[in-house]
Scaffold this motif. Structure first.
Motif, PDB file in Angstrom:
ATOM      1  N   ALA A   1       3.299  -2.486 -21.536  1.00  0.00           N
ATOM      2  CA  ALA A   1       2.129  -3.372 -20.441  1.00  0.00           C
ATOM      3  C   ALA A   1       2.849  -3.619 -19.351  1.00  0.00           C
ATOM      4  CB  ALA A   1       0.414  -3.998 -21.216  1.00  0.00           C
ATOM      5  N   THR A   2       2.387  -3.498 -17.806  1.00  0.00           N
ATOM      6  CA  THR A   2       3.257  -4.440 -17.089  1.00  0.00           C
ATOM      7  C   THR A   2       2.769  -5.939 -16.668  1.00  0.00           C
ATOM      8  OG1 THR A   2       1.950  -2.883 -14.994  1.00  0.00           O
ATOM      9  CG2 THR A   2       4.635  -2.805 -15.999  1.00  0.00           C
ATOM     10  N   LYS A   3       0.738  -5.536 -17.168  1.00  0.00           N
ATOM     11  CA  LYS A   3       0.361  -6.646 -16.749  1.00  0.00           C
ATOM     12  C   LYS A   3      -0.564  -7.301 -17.571  1.00  0.00           C
ATOM     13  CE  LYS A   3      -3.362  -7.614 -12.567  1.00  0.00           C
ATOM     14  NZ  LYS A   3      -1.884  -8.095 -11.870  1.00  0.00           N
ATOM     15  N   ALA A   4      -1.230  -6.246 -19.068  1.00  0.00           N
ATOM     16  CA  ALA A   4      -2.140  -6.940 -19.521  1.00  0.00           C
ATOM     17  C   ALA A   4      -2.209  -5.894 -21.005  1.00  0.00           C
ATOM     18  CB  ALA A   4      -3.093  -8.322 -19.110  1.00  0.00           C
ATOM     19  N   VAL A   5      -2.034  -6.596 -21.571  1.00  0.00           N
ATOM     20  CA  VAL A   5      -3.422  -5.568 -22.991  1.00  0.00           C
ATOM     21  C   VAL A   5      -4.772  -6.270 -23.119  1.00  0.00           C
ATOM     22  CG1 VAL A   5      -2.854  -5.591 -25.565  1.00  0.00           C
ATOM     23  CG2 VAL A   5      -0.583  -4.932 -24.001  1.00  0.00           C
ATOM     24  N   VAL A   6      -5.846  -6.110 -23.133  1.00  0.00           N
ATOM     25  CA  VAL A   6      -7.116  -6.200 -23.529  1.00  0.00           C
ATOM     26  C   VAL A   6      -6.866  -5.490 -24.540  1.00  0.00           C
ATOM     27  CG1 VAL A   6      -9.405  -6.446 -23.040  1.00  0.00           C
ATOM     28  CG2 VAL A   6      -7.769  -6.657 -20.725  1.00  0.00           C
ATOM     29  N   SER A   7      -7.840  -6.709 -26.108  1.00  0.00           N
ATOM     30  CA  SER A   7      -7.948  -5.565 -27.448  1.00  0.00           C
ATOM     31  C   SER A   7      -9.454  -6.141 -27.062  1.00  0.00           C
ATOM     32  CB  SER A   7      -7.459  -7.287 -28.288  1.00  0.00           C
ATOM     33  OG  SER A   7      -7.739  -6.427 -29.293  1.00  0.00           O
ATOM     34  N   ASN A   8      -9.771  -4.828 -27.468  1.00  0.00           N
ATOM     35  CA  ASN A   8     -11.125  -4.805 -27.775  1.00  0.00           C
ATOM     36  C   ASN A   8     -11.996  -4.705 -29.081  1.00  0.00           C
ATOM     37  OD1 ASN A   8     -13.727  -2.156 -27.253  1.00  0.00           O
ATOM     38  ND2 ASN A   8     -13.929  -3.954 -27.295  1.00  0.00           N
ATOM     39  N   ALA A   9     -11.256  -4.882 -30.143  1.00  0.00           N
ATOM     40  CA  ALA A   9     -11.086  -4.932 -31.733  1.00  0.00           C
ATOM     41  C   ALA A   9     -11.633  -6.212 -32.082  1.00  0.00           C
ATOM     42  CB  ALA A   9      -9.871  -4.848 -32.504  1.00  0.00           C
ATOM     43  N   ASP A  10     -12.233  -6.565 -33.216  1.00  0.00           N
ATOM     44  CA  ASP A  10     -13.077  -7.578 -33.222  1.00  0.00           C
ATOM     45  C   ASP A  10     -11.525  -8.297 -33.664  1.00  0.00           C
ATOM     46  OD1 ASP A  10     -12.205  -7.956 -36.352  1.00  0.00           O
ATOM     47  OD2 ASP A  10     -13.771  -6.359 -36.415  1.00  0.00           O
ATOM     48  N   PRO A  11     -11.550 -10.031 -33.474  1.00  0.00           N
ATOM     49  CA  PRO A  11     -11.263 -10.541 -33.939  1.00  0.00           C
ATOM     50  C   PRO A  11     -10.023 -10.551 -35.210  1.00  0.00           C
ATOM     51  CG  PRO A  11     -12.997 -11.600 -34.126  1.00  0.00           C
ATOM     52  CD  PRO A  11     -13.161 -10.200 -33.299  1.00  0.00           C
ATOM     53  N   PHE A  12     -10.331 -10.426 -36.522  1.00  0.00           N
ATOM     54  CA  PHE A  12      -9.683  -9.466 -37.459  1.00  0.00           C
ATOM     55  C   PHE A  12      -8.985  -8.569 -37.034  1.00  0.00           C
ATOM     56  CE2 PHE A  12     -14.108 -11.592 -38.298  1.00  0.00           C
ATOM     57  CZ  PHE A  12     -14.296 -12.942 -38.723  1.00  0.00           C
ATOM     58  N   VAL A  13      -8.580  -7.939 -36.440  1.00  0.00           N
ATOM     59  CA  VAL A  13      -8.324  -6.830 -36.332  1.00  0.00           C
ATOM     60  C   VAL A  13      -7.383  -7.606 -35.345  1.00  0.00           C
ATOM     61  CG1 VAL A  13      -8.239  -4.108 -36.005  1.00  0.00           C
ATOM     62  CG2 VAL A  13      -9.919  -5.078 -36.891  1.00  0.00           C
TER      63      VAL A  13
END
Length: 608
Positions: A368-380
């Motif tokens: 990813a050249t700009k960002a990684v966005v996690s829509n997983a819960d914070p534990f995952v």
């Protein structure tokens, strides 16, 4: 008409400009308090205390343990189709927050790749079919979609990306009280007065009218500003400045939006037992807490939305999957953006102090050249970063940040998790049953077993929500049949199921006991419903099902955020290039909230 900016080339246009002609609000997000925290000189956005957005507790459902003869309904790409080696933004997980974020980024000409582990996109809103029946994994209740001037953030996302389902409108929602009495009055003020007089007795109508008058300025403030204009940097000053009158209205209420709704009930001296119980139930169904823990902004939004003249409920034609498909279309309008199912992310990669991409379970790497966005819960998400952490690639500040996000002990400053769910999905024979919803046979209803239970509305198996969506959209079931769904709204203790072998007799027996309980709630309006069940369609889901299919840690609905006590995190993190979105981030739980979270996250990645 809406001002829509079509993208040409790689230029970035601020997302907020596309919805500013609408009366768009953060759907009870407490925007005023968020602004105050920024203007007080924090240097960046911090969420207000107890910032939870409204949204029905019917938002988080699951599929079932048995995948036999299941067809997942999806317009997304299969994993084996072409995945890019490099993209601007990677979104991990295709829940409504992740898809909203991705669709908005794609609209702004950022190449965006959504990676979903499951066989269908949508997260808690995914759908599937079995033997010709289309099952809703959730949600059951939607509002604010069939009108253009809507405060619902997901509606605003649809307006921006110019993709949307067709909406079916209806206006009744049933309730079965502990004494067995039932009603399915229209939402809005027209018939609710009759309900208050019949079930609340003397004084109930006057108390509720007084409360509505007291809440009006808070309601106006809660719906004044569009969440599409929120950012977590100084650029928010420019985006919010486009709404000077709305900004003033919101700031006038300030901290009051974040205070517990229970304070208003005490101020207004609400004594009528039915009114108090009704408000407790509404608070609980909105965010998983009774009135004492619910933020004023949440109730202000709901009371304004549900009890205004002419209000309707909305249902997407084709079911919740139509919402997911609209967002997927929004993502894939950009030729370099795509949604991929069966694409399990095994690891978030960290290089030179930033999130640089992901590694899939099959070993493929996407940068990813700009960002990684996690829509997983914070534990995952924390687990996805464990290799980087063990290798010393993440800072102590970031490690502490993730440790705090996954702390559930109140005494250590954490936020406890809400409980989980049990469900039953089934197709039934409709012979002799109505084919349309009515006051005598509503499409959706709640069953309350005991107002005085030890934990009130939060008591395990005290409230059941039931839905028969084929009454609204007959295409969801074969001719002469109906499709049913019933569940407890985040009151099922995970501990009751923890450690059970899903193939064991004990687990199967517990599922049958759960099914018997849920059938009894369905049969309040559909006598003998279990005897009408079509073989091969009955599916029972448990907290372990939530954990397995939705990757929800301990099957939880989300964080149990109490007004005045807890604070949800924003979307930026101390790790450069990593952002978080979803119901564990501001503004919290619910369809409107998760769409707002996705929009705020997207705004952080585009220019003003």
């Amino acid at each position: 008409t809406m001002r829509v900016t079509k993208m040409a080339g790689a230029g970035e246009v601020p997302i907020a400009t596309r919805a500013e002609r609408y009366r768009c609000g953060p759907s009870a997000a407490g925007t005023g308090a968020l602004l105050l925290l920024f203007l007080e000189g924090s240097g960046a956005f911090a969420p207000p205390k107890s910032s939870v957005l409204s949204g029905s507790l019917s938002n988080l459902q699951s599929t079932t343990d048995d995948d036999d003869q299941v067809t997942y309904e999806s317009s997304a790409n299969a994993a084996k189709q072409s995945l890019p080696s490099t993209t601007d933004v990677i979104v991990i997980g295709s829940g409504l927050a992740g898809l909203s974020c991705a669709a908005l980024l794609s609209h702004n000409a950022l190449s965006t790749t959504v990676l979903e582990s499951h066989a269908a996109p949508g997260g808690a809103a995914h759908t599937w079919s079995r033997r010709g029946y289309h099952f809703e994994s959730g949600p059951s209740l939607y509002s604010g979609f069939s009108t253009d001037a809507s405060p619902n953030p997901l509606k605003n996302v649809f307006q921006i990306i110019e993709e949307e389902p067709e909406w079916i409108t209806y206006d009744r929602w049933g309730t079965v009280l502990p004494d067995g009495k039932k009603f399915a009055a229209k939402i809005g003020p027209e018939e609710f007065g009759d309900v208050l007089r019949e079930h609340g007795g003397e004084g109930a109508e006057a108390e509720f009218a007084g409360l509505m008058e007291r809440m009006e300025p808070l309601s106006n403030a809660a719906q004044a500003l569009t969440s599409m204009a929120l950012r977590e940097d100084a650029g928010a000053i420019l985006t919010l400045a486009r709404y000077p009158r709305e900004l003033f209205d919101t700031l006038q209420q300030g901290q009051a939006l974040n205070d517990p709704f229970d304070n208003i009930m005490k101020e207004m001296d609400i004594q009528n037992k039915f009114v108090r119980n009704w408000l407790d139930m509404l608070c609980f169904l909105l965010q998983g807490l009774p009135a004492a823990g619910t933020m004023n902004a949440v109730m202000a939004y709901m009371l304004a939305d549900w009890y205004r003249p002419g209000v309707t409920l909305d249902f997407p034609k084709g079911g919740s999957g139509a919402i997911v498909d609209a967002l997927v279309r929004g993502v894939e309008k950009h030729p370099s953006s795509s949604v991929h199912v069966r694409s399990h992310v095994e690891e978030i990669l960290v290089e030179d102090g930033r999130a640089s991409g992901v590694r899939l379970a099959d070993g493929r790497v996407i940068k990813a050249t700009k960002a990684v966005v996690s829509n997983a819960d914070p534990f995952v998400t924390k687990r996805l970063l464990s290799k980087a952490r063990d290798a010393g690639l993440t800072s102590s500040e970031f490690n502490d940040h993730m440790d705090q996000l996954t702390e559930t002990d109140d005494d250590k400053g954490g936020i406890p998790n809400l409980r989980s769910f049990i469900h039953i999905h089934a197709g039934i024979d409709a012979t002799g049953l109505p084919t349309e919803a009515s006051a005598d046979f509503p499409a959706q209803w709640a069953v309350v077993r005991d107002w005085d239970a030890e934990e009130g509305v939060e008591s395990p198996r005290n409230i059941v929500l039931c839905s028969m969506p084929s009454l609204l959209d007959p295409t969801l079931a074969p001719e002469g049949k109906h499709v049913l769904h019933a569940y407890v709204p985040a009151t099922e203790p995970y501990e009751w199921w923890e450690g059970l072998d899903r193939k064991s007799d004990e687990y199967k027996q517990k599922k049958e006991e759960a099914a018997d309980f849920l059938w009894s709630a369905i049969e309040e309006y559909v006598p003998g419903a279990r005897d009408r069940a079509v073989p091969g369609t009955v599916q029972i889901a448990t907290p372990l099902t939530h954990e397995r299919f939705l990757r929800r840690t301990r099957g939880a609905y989300g964080p149990r955020v109490e007004a005045g006590k807890h604070t949800l995190p924003g979307h930026k993190t101390p790790l450069d290039g990593l952002l978080l979105c979803g119901d564990y981030t501001f503004p919290g739980i619910g369809v409107p909230a998760t769409a707002a979270a996705g929009a705020i996250t997207a705004n952080n990645l585009v220019s003003v």
